[in-house]
Design a protein around this motif. Structure first.
Motif, short mmCIF file in Angstrom:
data_model
loop_
_atom_site.label_atom_id
_atom_site.label_comp_id
_atom_site.label_asym_id
_atom_site.label_seq_id
_atom_site.Cartn_x
_atom_site.Cartn_y
_atom_site.Cartn_z
N GLN A 290 9.15 -46.75 22.09
CA GLN A 290 8.87 -48.06 22.67
C GLN A 290 10.00 -49.04 22.36
O GLN A 290 10.55 -49.00 21.26
CB GLN A 290 7.57 -48.60 22.05
N ARG B 27 7.68 -43.14 19.44
CA ARG B 27 7.81 -42.56 20.77
C ARG B 27 8.72 -43.37 21.67
O ARG B 27 8.69 -43.23 22.89
CB ARG B 27 6.43 -42.37 21.40
N GLN C 243 2.04 -49.79 16.28
CA GLN C 243 2.22 -50.62 15.08
C GLN C 243 3.01 -49.96 13.95
O GLN C 243 2.79 -50.28 12.78
CB GLN C 243 0.86 -51.13 14.55
N CYS D 23 6.09 -52.43 15.87
CA CYS D 23 6.11 -51.91 17.24
C CYS D 23 4.80 -52.25 17.92
O CYS D 23 3.72 -52.02 17.39
CB CYS D 23 6.33 -50.39 17.23
FE1 FES Z 1 4.38 -45.68 18.77
FE2 FES Z 1 6.31 -47.43 18.38
S1 FES Z 1 6.12 -46.02 19.99
S2 FES Z 1 4.58 -47.10 17.20
#
Ligand code: FES
Ligand code: 3BY
Ligand code: FE
Length: 408
Positions: free
Chosen positions: A88, A86, A107, A103
């Motif tokens: 990040q 998403r 994760q 992430c």
């Molecule tokens: Fe959900 Fe990276 S944004 S795991």
């Protein structure tokens, strides 16, 4: 009504500083990013900053967070620092080490080569191979890692050949970072680079640097491999005889240039004493007084490679009137602080010089923000390097404006 960047560039007077808006407009910064920073090779880090598998460094190139990581196979790769789940930002730290890229949000776990290895509960039919990290072009030129976020990066052959040859004696693969400093200068990135390209200001601004760095324009104005001051030509002959690449080489449009120049009175290093700051020399440089291999590359970097240490500089625009300046001091990897070098003595001159440059750049920006500012003439003798920069900038922008963004 305000003029477009293309109109401002069209109306600029050659040989003069640029019209005010090019140094402070949001629109100009947007255009500079789109047409230059997102299209050119940008110096990112020295390779010795990430010597082992899993070592990484991050940077923010305009809107693009980028991560540079050394893989299990020893290769350095760069990726958009953006999770494919998403979105990040994968890594918030400036540097560090991780066996995998995990992430922090949910994760998702990536291999050091960018492949998605693990994503929990994504259901049947989820194809992890479609969600690898997006690569960013990345190239290690003799120990200097450059990145490019364009779909198709510009040709790099000529720079690569020359830089690898010139840097080989500095042994950057056997170097380590002794110190790193990041400051933000309240000035447009072009003012930061303009300031670096001349030494007209050095006598007034840099008492520490001027102990060892000559502000004689003849020491910086070199016209070709056989055209320079007698002092430099003599130095080049001596370097030639020792097989040390030293002569001036440049891109035809002056986007980059490298040359080795002696320090004043054959001093050894940019220290207060003029003596080497580090006991152990780098690479295979034959003498303590081999001078500085100076290398700049527009838009992002200037550097000094001395016999005992190297100083690499990277600039990144933050806003129309703010620029991040990162300086790293490199020494031989076996040099031990306290035994082979004193960190304060190693960093003293350029920490002071950077702060002095920050001040002149900030005052330059403050004056340019005045409605009374009017572009003024550059000194052809003292500011030839600045003329090269603004000519390169204006020619590059003029040829590209109107085209679509090349960034992915
Ligand atoms: Fe959900 Fe990276 S944004 S795991
Ligand atoms: O070498 C540099 O970093 C530049 C060159 C002239 C002024 N400045 C110190
Ligand atoms: Fe300066």
């Amino acid at each position: 009504m305000s003029l477009s960047t293309a109109e401002l560039i069209a109306q600029r007077q050659p040989g003069h500083s640029l019209p005010r808006d090019l140094y402070c407009n949001q629109q100009t910064l947007h255009d500079d990013l789109e047409q230059i920073w997102y299209r050119e090779w940008v110096f990112a880090v020295p390779a010795c900053e990430i010597p082992k598998a899993g070592n990484f460094a991050t940077l923010q190139l305009g809107a693009f967070p980028v991560i540079i990581v050394r893989g299990g196979d020893g290769r350095i790769r760069a990726f958009h620092n953006v999770c494919r789940h998403r979105g990040q930002r994968l890594c918030a730290k400036a540097s560090g080490s991780n066996p995998k890229l995990v992430c922090p949000y949910h994760q998702w776990t990536y291999d050091l080569d960018g492949r998605l290895l693990y994503a929990r509960d994504m259901g049947e039919g989820f194809d992890a191979s479609k969600y690898g990290l997006k690569p960013v072009h990345c190239i290690d030129l003799g120990g200097m890692v450059f990145i490019c976020v364009a779909k198709v990066p510009p040709a790099v052959n000529e720079l690569a050949q020359n830089l690898m040859r010139y840097l080989a004696p500095s042994g950057l693969s056997d170097a380590k970072i002794a110190h790193s400093s990041t400051i933000v200068e309240k000035g447009n990135w072009k003012l930061v680079m303009e300031n670096n390209r001349e030494c007209y200001h050095c006598g007034g601004a840099h008492p520490e640097l001027c102990r060892t760095y000559s502000d004689d324009p003849l020491m910086t104005v070199m016209e070709g491999p056989h055209s320079a001051s007698n002092e430099i030509l003599t130095h080049w002959d001596r370097c030639d005889a020792a097989g040390l690449p030293a002569r001036f080489v440049n891109a035809p449009d002056m986007q980059w240039r490298m040359a080795r120049a002696p320090l004043m009175d054959n001093q050894e290093s940019f220290t207060m004493s003029g003596k080497a700051a580090v006991m152990q020399r780098m690479g295979s440089i034959p003498w303590n007084d081999a001078g500085s291999l100076m290398f700049y590359h527009f838009p992002s970097s200037w550097n000094h490679f001395l016999p005992d240490h190297a100083i690499v500089f990277r600039i990144l625009p933050i806003s129309p009137t703010e620029t991040e300046v990162t300086t790293k001091w490199l020494v031989h990897k076996d040099a031990v602080e306290g035994r082979d070098y004193d960190l304060a003595k190693l960093t003293e001159v350029w920490l002071a010089t950077n702060d002095e440059d920050r001040r002149v750049v900030e005052e330059n920006q403050a004056g340019i923000l005045s409605p009374a500012y009017e572009p003024g003439p550059y000194s052809p003798r003292q500011e030839a390097g600045v003329i090269h920069l603004v000519d390169w900038y204006c020619a590059t922008m003029a040829s590209r404006l109107g085209l679509q963004s090349a960034a992915e």
